[in-house]
Design a protein around this motif. Structure first.
Motif, PDB file in Angstrom:
ATOM      1  N   SER A 144       0.824  -1.274   0.004  1.00 27.02           N
ATOM      2  CA  SER A 144       0.154  -0.069  -0.075  1.00 27.02           C
ATOM      3  C   SER A 144       0.764   1.375  -0.090  1.00 27.02           C
ATOM      4  O   SER A 144       0.509   1.962  -0.716  1.00 27.02           O
ATOM      5  N   TRP A 145       1.600   1.204   0.785  1.00 26.75           N
ATOM      6  CA  TRP A 145       2.755   2.252   0.915  1.00 26.75           C
ATOM      7  C   TRP A 145       3.683   2.710  -0.307  1.00 26.75           C
ATOM      8  O   TRP A 145       3.693   3.632  -0.814  1.00 26.75           O
ATOM      9  N   ARG A 146       3.887   1.469  -1.122  1.00 32.56           N
ATOM     10  CA  ARG A 146       4.715   1.619  -2.489  1.00 32.56           C
ATOM     11  C   ARG A 146       3.765   2.109  -3.515  1.00 32.56           C
ATOM     12  O   ARG A 146       4.019   3.217  -4.494  1.00 32.56           O
ATOM     13  N   MET A 147       2.536   1.649  -3.677  1.00 35.82           N
ATOM     14  CA  MET A 147       1.502   2.260  -4.484  1.00 35.82           C
ATOM     15  C   MET A 147       1.316   3.733  -4.292  1.00 35.82           C
ATOM     16  O   MET A 147       0.987   4.378  -5.447  1.00 35.82           O
ATOM     17  N   ARG A 148       1.031   4.315  -3.043  1.00 35.03           N
ATOM     18  CA  ARG A 148       0.973   5.602  -2.674  1.00 35.03           C
ATOM     19  C   ARG A 148       2.087   6.484  -3.450  1.00 35.03           C
ATOM     20  O   ARG A 148       2.323   7.400  -3.697  1.00 35.03           O
ATOM     21  N   ALA A 149       3.332   5.836  -2.962  1.00 36.49           N
ATOM     22  CA  ALA A 149       4.693   6.564  -3.540  1.00 36.49           C
ATOM     23  C   ALA A 149       4.767   6.562  -4.776  1.00 36.49           C
ATOM     24  O   ALA A 149       5.421   7.502  -5.573  1.00 36.49           O
ATOM     25  N   GLU A 150       4.310   5.496  -5.416  1.00 34.26           N
ATOM     26  CA  GLU A 150       4.518   5.563  -6.924  1.00 34.26           C
ATOM     27  C   GLU A 150       3.770   6.364  -7.917  1.00 34.26           C
ATOM     28  O   GLU A 150       3.849   6.763  -8.923  1.00 34.26           O
ATOM     29  N   ALA A 151       2.595   6.533  -7.154  1.00 33.79           N
ATOM     30  CA  ALA A 151       1.577   7.306  -7.745  1.00 33.79           C
ATOM     31  C   ALA A 151       2.115   8.970  -7.876  1.00 33.79           C
ATOM     32  O   ALA A 151       1.444   9.695  -8.979  1.00 33.79           O
ATOM     33  N   GLY A 186       2.948  -4.195 -13.201  1.00 34.81           N
ATOM     34  CA  GLY A 186       4.649  -4.149 -13.561  1.00 34.81           C
ATOM     35  C   GLY A 186       5.511  -5.211 -12.366  1.00 34.81           C
ATOM     36  O   GLY A 186       6.416  -5.719 -12.802  1.00 34.81           O
ATOM     37  N   SER A 187       5.234  -4.529 -11.291  1.00 32.69           N
ATOM     38  CA  SER A 187       5.949  -5.480 -10.435  1.00 32.69           C
ATOM     39  C   SER A 187       5.542  -6.736 -10.216  1.00 32.69           C
ATOM     40  O   SER A 187       6.482  -7.631 -10.084  1.00 32.69           O
ATOM     41  N   LEU A 188       4.421  -7.099 -10.098  1.00 31.57           N
ATOM     42  CA  LEU A 188       3.805  -8.571 -10.347  1.00 31.57           C
ATOM     43  C   LEU A 188       4.597  -9.235 -11.523  1.00 31.57           C
ATOM     44  O   LEU A 188       5.052 -10.491 -11.062  1.00 31.57           O
ATOM     45  N   GLU A 189       4.625  -8.549 -12.439  1.00 30.92           N
ATOM     46  CA  GLU A 189       5.196  -9.265 -13.859  1.00 30.92           C
ATOM     47  C   GLU A 189       6.609  -9.420 -13.495  1.00 30.92           C
ATOM     48  O   GLU A 189       7.327 -10.673 -13.936  1.00 30.92           O
ATOM     49  N   SER A 190       7.570  -8.701 -12.973  1.00 29.80           N
ATOM     50  CA  SER A 190       8.808  -8.589 -12.880  1.00 29.80           C
ATOM     51  C   SER A 190       9.165  -9.461 -11.783  1.00 29.80           C
ATOM     52  O   SER A 190      10.542 -10.132 -11.819  1.00 29.80           O
ATOM     53  N   ALA A 191       8.457  -9.347 -10.701  1.00 30.44           N
ATOM     54  CA  ALA A 191       8.953 -10.301  -9.230  1.00 30.44           C
ATOM     55  C   ALA A 191       8.465 -11.432  -9.354  1.00 30.44           C
ATOM     56  O   ALA A 191       9.011 -12.278  -8.434  1.00 30.44           O
ATOM     57  N   LEU A 192       7.320 -11.832 -10.043  1.00 34.60           N
ATOM     58  CA  LEU A 192       6.832 -13.204  -9.625  1.00 34.60           C
ATOM     59  C   LEU A 192       6.591 -14.175 -10.983  1.00 34.60           C
ATOM     60  O   LEU A 192       6.499 -13.707 -12.099  1.00 34.60           O
ATOM     61  N   SER A 193       6.777 -15.429 -10.644  1.00 35.42           N
ATOM     62  CA  SER A 193       6.479 -16.297 -11.989  1.00 35.42           C
ATOM     63  C   SER A 193       5.096 -16.494 -11.908  1.00 35.42           C
ATOM     64  O   SER A 193       4.148 -16.190 -11.206  1.00 35.42           O
ATOM     65  N   PRO A 194       4.675 -17.018 -13.063  1.00 34.22           N
ATOM     66  CA  PRO A 194       3.346 -17.425 -13.430  1.00 34.22           C
ATOM     67  C   PRO A 194       2.360 -18.085 -12.176  1.00 34.22           C
ATOM     68  O   PRO A 194       1.356 -17.953 -12.037  1.00 34.22           O
ATOM     69  N   THR A 195       3.180 -18.992 -11.691  1.00 33.04           N
ATOM     70  CA  THR A 195       2.580 -20.017 -10.427  1.00 33.04           C
ATOM     71  C   THR A 195       2.436 -18.861  -9.378  1.00 33.04           C
ATOM     72  O   THR A 195       1.301 -19.137  -8.724  1.00 33.04           O
ATOM     73  N   GLU A 196       3.444 -18.021  -9.125  1.00 36.14           N
ATOM     74  CA  GLU A 196       3.165 -17.129  -7.943  1.00 36.14           C
ATOM     75  C   GLU A 196       1.951 -16.368  -8.064  1.00 36.14           C
ATOM     76  O   GLU A 196       1.466 -15.799  -7.064  1.00 36.14           O
TER      77      GLU A 196
END
Length: 154
Positions: free
Chosen positions: A32-39, A127-137
């Motif tokens: 949540s903090w990161r999403m606010r910061a990235e906005a 973008g973060s989900l795509e770069s940090a997690l595998s499809p299974t994750e």
């Protein structure tokens, strides 16, 4: 004699459940903090977003209903509503049942501001989900997200 609260007291008799609660709180809070910061700068503040979101989800409300639902002090809400009204993001109309009260609604401009903020956060998160997690994750996270929604609604 005044005793200090025991901050080390367990949150649950089950240590695994207590650890899970801590980890979920920490993970959700950090994302949540990161999403606010990235906005970025110039994004609406949390209280403004809460009011716009409430009006979008729940529809037209009285200021009292908004303050209660969002746990805001009436004075704080008055300032927020004045700002939002001045920017054309909400409208205030007299309550047809009680002319002493007003009803607050989100405008199309307010909805656009709310949606743009959401899109910015979701774009960063995708973008973060795509770069940090595998499809299974990502599939596991989809299940966890559904569970978090159930917990929030319980």
């Amino acid at each position: 004699m005044h005793s200090e609260p025991d901050v080390a007291a367990p949150v649950s008799a089950d240590p695994e459940l207590a650890d899970l609660a801590r980890r979920v709180r920490e993970g959700v809070g950090r994302v949540s903090w990161r999403m606010r910061a990235e906005a970025g700068q110039g994004s609406p503040g949390p209280a403004v977003l809460a009011v716009l979101s409430r009006l979008y989800r729940a529809g037209t409300q009285t200021p009292t209903e908004l303050a209660t639902a969002e746990r805001l002090q009436p004075q704080s809400l008055t300032r927020i509503l004045a700002s939002l009204t001045g920017r054309g993001l909400v409208t205030r109309t007299p309550d047809p049942g009680d002319g002493r009260r007003s009803r607050v609604s989100i405008t199309p401009e307010g909805l656009a501001v709310l949606r743009e903020y959401s899109v910015q956060r979701e774009r960063w998160l995708a973008g973060s989900l795509e770069s940090a997690l595998s499809p299974t994750e990502r599939q596991l996270l989809r299940l966890a997200a559904d569970l978090l929604l159930r917990v929030a609604d319980a």
